[in-house]
Design an enzyme around this catalytic site. Structure first.
Site, PDB file in Angstrom:
ATOM      1  N   HIS A   1      13.272   6.222  -5.305  1.00 55.82           N
ATOM      2  CA  HIS A   1      13.134   6.605  -3.899  1.00 55.82           C
ATOM      3  C   HIS A   1      13.345   5.394  -3.013  1.00 55.82           C
ATOM      4  O   HIS A   1      12.997   4.273  -3.380  1.00 55.82           O
ATOM      5  CB  HIS A   1      11.739   7.199  -3.668  1.00 55.82           C
ATOM      6  CG  HIS A   1      11.574   7.877  -2.351  1.00 55.82           C
ATOM      7  ND1 HIS A   1      12.385   8.920  -1.934  1.00 55.82           N
ATOM      8  CD2 HIS A   1      10.694   7.668  -1.329  1.00 55.82           C
ATOM      9  CE1 HIS A   1      12.000   9.327  -0.725  1.00 55.82           C
ATOM     10  NE2 HIS A   1      10.979   8.568  -0.338  1.00 55.82           N
TER      11      HIS A   1
ATOM     12  N   CYS B   1      16.970  11.141  -0.073  1.00 56.89           N
ATOM     13  CA  CYS B   1      16.488   9.864   0.474  1.00 56.89           C
ATOM     14  C   CYS B   1      17.611   8.854   0.681  1.00 56.89           C
ATOM     15  O   CYS B   1      17.711   8.240   1.747  1.00 56.89           O
ATOM     16  CB  CYS B   1      15.390   9.282  -0.414  1.00 56.89           C
ATOM     17  SG  CYS B   1      15.899   8.820  -2.085  1.00 56.89           S
TER      18      CYS B   1
ATOM     19  N   HIS C   1      11.816   8.211   5.785  1.00 58.49           N
ATOM     20  CA  HIS C   1      12.483   8.575   4.526  1.00 58.49           C
ATOM     21  C   HIS C   1      12.646  10.081   4.461  1.00 58.49           C
ATOM     22  O   HIS C   1      12.114  10.819   5.292  1.00 58.49           O
ATOM     23  CB  HIS C   1      11.659   8.077   3.334  1.00 58.49           C
ATOM     24  CG  HIS C   1      10.298   8.698   3.238  1.00 58.49           C
ATOM     25  ND1 HIS C   1       9.818   9.304   2.106  1.00 58.49           N
ATOM     26  CD2 HIS C   1       9.283   8.815   4.140  1.00 58.49           C
ATOM     27  CE1 HIS C   1       8.588   9.744   2.299  1.00 58.49           C
ATOM     28  NE2 HIS C   1       8.246   9.464   3.538  1.00 58.49           N
TER      29      HIS C   1
END
Length: 199
Positions: free
Chosen positions: A157, A104, A169
């Site tokens: 994240h 990510c 993402h």
């Protein structure tokens, strides 16, 4: 050729057979988060399907809006939209940041470097400490969205907010995709949004 209709039917049958033999089977039991998280997992277009230098700005916005599932106001950064689209379908790979695989934060750092010429910190936690925090209701295209698994838990994240409550993402169960902040998993784990100074 004795029976052209018969040959056409045989060819169609072979084509359908090939399609169904090469369609991946669903594995929802092994990846429930991916099934819930992705709106466009693995979505990508071949070069021949992309507009040849988009006949006009309007055509470009129509194309990116349709491809990313967004309602565009014709004022968004087309370089950002095009770059995100170019990364769609890239598989997840922890610790990497290339189109053969990215995690990510690797995805976010590459997009910001390509679009804005900005070098971001490599981890989602470091990114969070270096952005201007903005309210969820004030998010703009290009802002970063951060997630954690509950109060007191570390950020794990990060993604790039697009609009319409959607963000791009790289998810561990699907790679680079566009997901919605209203999906239960992301709604539950959303922590904050941040803006990177781009000038």
């Amino acid at each position: 050729m004795k029976n052209p209709l018969l040959y056409c039917l045989a060819a169609a049958s072979m084509a359908l057979s090939f399609f169904f033999e090469h369609t991946p089977s669903a594995t929802t039991a092994s990846a429930p988060v991916a099934a819930e998280a992705s709106l466009f997992a693995g979505f990508s277009l071949g070069e021949e399907e992309k507009p040849a230098a988009a006949a006009s700005d309007s055509a470009a916005y129509d194309y990116y809006g349709q491809a990313l599932g967004l309602h565009l106001a014709r004022t968004e950064n087309t370089t950002l939209l095009r770059t995100v689209l170019d990364w769609m379908g890239t598989p997840y790979r922890y610790g990497s940041n290339s189109k053969s695989g990215t995690d990510c934060s690797g995805f976010v750092t590459r997009v910001f470097k390509e679009v804005y010429g900005i070098t971001l910190q490599r981890s989602s936690r470091s990114m969070f400490s270096s952005v201007k925090h903005v309210a969820k209701t004030e998010m703009e295209t290009g802002d970063l969205v951060f997630f954690r698994r509950g109060p007191g838990q570390p950020i794990y994240h990060v993604g790039i907010y697009l609009k319409d409550g959607k963000f791009a993402h790289s998810a561990c169960n699907g790679g680079v995709m566009v997901s919605s902040l209203s999906q239960a998993y992301y709604q539950r784990n959303f922590y904050a949004a941040g803006r990177v100074a781009t000038n």
